[in-house]
Motif scaffolding. Structure first.
Motif, PDB file in Angstrom:
ATOM      1  N   ARG A   1     -39.048 -21.647   2.999  1.00 47.50           N
ATOM      2  CA  ARG A   1     -38.260 -20.657   2.320  1.00 47.50           C
ATOM      3  C   ARG A   1     -38.432 -19.505   1.104  1.00 47.50           C
ATOM      4  O   ARG A   1     -37.639 -18.813   0.306  1.00 47.50           O
ATOM      5  N   ASN A   2     -39.482 -20.109   0.410  1.00 48.37           N
ATOM      6  CA  ASN A   2     -40.484 -19.252  -0.501  1.00 48.37           C
ATOM      7  C   ASN A   2     -40.616 -17.702  -0.227  1.00 48.37           C
ATOM      8  O   ASN A   2     -39.907 -17.056  -1.355  1.00 48.37           O
ATOM      9  N   ARG A   3     -40.259 -17.471   0.809  1.00 45.74           N
ATOM     10  CA  ARG A   3     -40.458 -15.536   1.405  1.00 45.74           C
ATOM     11  C   ARG A   3     -39.177 -15.174   1.036  1.00 45.74           C
ATOM     12  O   ARG A   3     -38.941 -13.759   0.889  1.00 45.74           O
ATOM     13  N   ILE A   4     -37.670 -16.785   1.635  1.00 48.07           N
ATOM     14  CA  ILE A   4     -36.914 -15.847   0.639  1.00 48.07           C
ATOM     15  C   ILE A   4     -36.459 -15.155  -1.110  1.00 48.07           C
ATOM     16  O   ILE A   4     -35.655 -14.764  -0.987  1.00 48.07           O
ATOM     17  N   ILE A   5     -36.737 -16.361  -1.420  1.00 48.37           N
ATOM     18  CA  ILE A   5     -36.820 -16.100  -2.992  1.00 48.37           C
ATOM     19  C   ILE A   5     -37.363 -14.650  -3.148  1.00 48.37           C
ATOM     20  O   ILE A   5     -37.332 -13.977  -3.440  1.00 48.37           O
ATOM     21  N   SER A   6     -38.725 -14.802  -2.450  1.00 51.64           N
ATOM     22  CA  SER A   6     -39.053 -13.125  -2.911  1.00 51.64           C
ATOM     23  C   SER A   6     -39.079 -12.391  -1.983  1.00 51.64           C
ATOM     24  O   SER A   6     -38.897 -10.874  -3.025  1.00 51.64           O
ATOM     25  N   GLY A   7     -37.964 -12.182  -0.457  1.00 52.66           N
ATOM     26  CA  GLY A   7     -37.661 -11.553  -0.501  1.00 52.66           C
ATOM     27  C   GLY A   7     -36.723 -10.825  -0.803  1.00 52.66           C
ATOM     28  O   GLY A   7     -36.325  -9.013  -0.555  1.00 52.66           O
ATOM     29  N   LEU A   8     -35.759 -11.307  -1.509  1.00 54.92           N
ATOM     30  CA  LEU A   8     -34.355 -11.102  -2.228  1.00 54.92           C
ATOM     31  C   LEU A   8     -34.697  -9.939  -3.265  1.00 54.92           C
ATOM     32  O   LEU A   8     -33.908  -9.129  -3.980  1.00 54.92           O
ATOM     33  N   SER A   9     -35.459 -10.453  -4.484  1.00 58.48           N
ATOM     34  CA  SER A   9     -36.114 -10.076  -5.319  1.00 58.48           C
ATOM     35  C   SER A   9     -37.189  -8.767  -5.437  1.00 58.48           C
ATOM     36  O   SER A   9     -37.793  -8.596  -4.669  1.00 58.48           O
ATOM     37  N   LEU A  10     -36.446  -8.221  -6.157  1.00 58.85           N
ATOM     38  CA  LEU A  10     -37.386  -6.592  -6.935  1.00 58.85           C
ATOM     39  C   LEU A  10     -39.134  -7.423  -7.300  1.00 58.85           C
ATOM     40  O   LEU A  10     -39.589  -6.573  -6.807  1.00 58.85           O
TER      41      LEU A  10
ATOM     42  N   LEU B   1     -32.756  -5.805   0.872  1.00 56.38           N
ATOM     43  CA  LEU B   1     -34.097  -6.056   0.379  1.00 56.38           C
ATOM     44  C   LEU B   1     -34.898  -7.106   1.223  1.00 56.38           C
ATOM     45  O   LEU B   1     -36.251  -6.936   1.377  1.00 56.38           O
ATOM     46  N   LEU B   2     -33.977  -8.159   0.834  1.00 55.58           N
ATOM     47  CA  LEU B   2     -34.972  -9.225   2.318  1.00 55.58           C
ATOM     48  C   LEU B   2     -34.646  -8.796   3.718  1.00 55.58           C
ATOM     49  O   LEU B   2     -35.763  -9.094   4.494  1.00 55.58           O
ATOM     50  N   LYS B   3     -33.984  -7.406   4.155  1.00 56.01           N
ATOM     51  CA  LYS B   3     -34.182  -7.625   5.555  1.00 56.01           C
ATOM     52  C   LYS B   3     -35.309  -6.341   5.514  1.00 56.01           C
ATOM     53  O   LYS B   3     -35.647  -5.785   6.762  1.00 56.01           O
ATOM     54  N   GLU B   4     -35.793  -5.783   4.358  1.00 51.50           N
ATOM     55  CA  GLU B   4     -37.559  -5.292   4.579  1.00 51.50           C
ATOM     56  C   GLU B   4     -38.196  -5.976   4.628  1.00 51.50           C
ATOM     57  O   GLU B   4     -39.477  -5.438   4.801  1.00 51.50           O
ATOM     58  N   ILE B   5     -38.100  -7.311   4.678  1.00 53.81           N
ATOM     59  CA  ILE B   5     -39.882  -8.405   5.402  1.00 53.81           C
ATOM     60  C   ILE B   5     -39.797  -8.101   6.521  1.00 53.81           C
ATOM     61  O   ILE B   5     -39.104  -8.196   7.650  1.00 53.81           O
ATOM     62  N   HIS B   6     -41.121  -8.203   6.915  1.00 52.89           N
ATOM     63  CA  HIS B   6     -41.383  -8.497   8.091  1.00 52.89           C
ATOM     64  C   HIS B   6     -41.262  -9.248   8.749  1.00 52.89           C
ATOM     65  O   HIS B   6     -41.026  -9.462  10.603  1.00 52.89           O
ATOM     66  N   ASP B   7     -40.371 -11.388   7.955  1.00 47.17           N
ATOM     67  CA  ASP B   7     -40.119 -12.032   9.237  1.00 47.17           C
ATOM     68  C   ASP B   7     -38.708 -12.232   8.303  1.00 47.17           C
ATOM     69  O   ASP B   7     -38.448 -13.449   7.910  1.00 47.17           O
ATOM     70  N   PRO B   8     -37.457 -11.465   8.294  1.00 50.48           N
ATOM     71  CA  PRO B   8     -36.492 -11.773   8.007  1.00 50.48           C
ATOM     72  C   PRO B   8     -35.340 -13.073   8.206  1.00 50.48           C
ATOM     73  O   PRO B   8     -35.586 -13.001   9.440  1.00 50.48           O
TER      74      PRO B   8
END
Length: 311
Positions: free
Chosen positions: A146-155, A23-30
């Motif tokens: 850091r917060n983009r990782i929290i949301s990026g990991l999550s459904l 899921l984290l790999k899907e965000i625009h700036d992993p």
């Protein structure tokens, strides 16, 4: 390098590694790499975030929701901060599923420092995660990144108490931009920490009162939770039935109750009035004893007549 297998081993997971969170790999700036202490769980993840100055109500809500998500097989993700984050991690640690803390600092600088013991507990079964190198300080600019990782990991992201301007709202906004679900636990209209969350609800965030409000948005999670809950209820019913049968077979331990139970039959009912005559007792006293026997599962009552509970 592959993810850590040991509870407190530190490894680096690169974007190209198979164990890098999908899921984290899907965000625009992993993040190109993640430093991990512990083990990155494979179970689905839900983030719980909120105010560092949490009220007792907010802390209880985050703790309970995290524990129930963990019981449903969901990994709770948060940021190891004071207040709601800490309550969420501690609640998740009471359940069977690991929790993940995403840090703004390097792994060598637990922040806040009083959460060092909590961080160790998280790493034993779950993971501490950061993109920051060792030596990175808890500078204000690091936390929104850091917060983009929290949301990026999550459904999805659940907000519990957020002021009008807060980091939790930044995480919620990032979640929405990443196409993730946004949830909010409502608060008191007199609480300034509820303003941000209530605004999220007005803007379309899902209001959360129970864990089902989160799980129902994800059919696969809801089905797993329903099966686990049905299994738990079945075990509880079997235990209650076995206990009732054992008690019905042996009879009550209280001499007064046993004296009534001894006069009863498994099949043929006896009326309350007949028992009063047989025992030379007042009908009120007989009824009192019969009530206690019925509560204890020793007898079954029907229209003023009773029998022993069946085997």
């Amino acid at each position: 390098m592959s993810a850590a297998q040991g509870g407190r081993e530190t490894t680096t997971v690169w974007l190209t590694d198979p164990v890098y969170p999908a899921l984290l790999k899907e965000i625009h700036d992993p993040p190109p790499r993640l430093h991990v202490r512990g083990r990155l769980p494979s179970e689905p993840m839900i983030a719980i975030v909120g105010s560092r100055r949490a009220t007792p109500y907010g802390g209880r809500a985050a703790h309970r929701l995290a524990r129930e998500l963990s019981n449903a097989g969901v990994v709770v993700v948060s940021g190891l901060a004071r207040g709601i984050d800490a309550a969420a991690h501690r609640g998740a640690l009471e359940g069977p599923t690991p929790t993940v803390a995403v840090m703004a600092t390097g792994l060598d600088r637990i922040y806040p420092p009083e959460h060092a013991e909590l961080a160790q507990a998280i790493a034993r079964t779950g993971a501490l995660v950061t993109e920051a190198d060792n030596g990175t300080l808890p500078l204000p600019g690091r936390f929104p990144i850091r917060n983009r990782i929290i949301s990026g990991l999550s459904l999805g992201v659940v907000v519990v108490e957020a002021a009008e301007r807060s980091g939790a709202l930044i995480t919620a906004r990032m979640a929405a931009e990443q196409g993730r679900e946004v949830f909010c636990v409502p608060g008191s209209i007199e609480n300034p920490l509820a303003i941000g969350g209530h605004r999220l609800i007005k803007d379309g965030a899902t209001l959360v009162q129970t864990v089902e409000d989160v799980l129902d948005e994800f059919p696969a999670l809801a089905r797993v939770h329903a099966r686990a809950r049905a299994h738990t209820h079945a075990r509880a019913r079997a235990h209650t039935h076995a206990r009732t049968r054992a008690r019905a077979d042996s009879g009550p331990q209280d001499p007064e109750l046993f004296a009534v139970w001894e006069l009863l039959d498994w099949v043929e009912p006896r009326h309350h009035d007949d028992l009063a005559v047989m025992m030379n007792l007042d009908i009120k006293e007989v009824n009192r004893r019969l009530t206690l026997l019925e509560i204890g599962g020793y007898i079954i009552g029907d229209c003023g007549a009773v029998t022993r509970a069946p085997n």
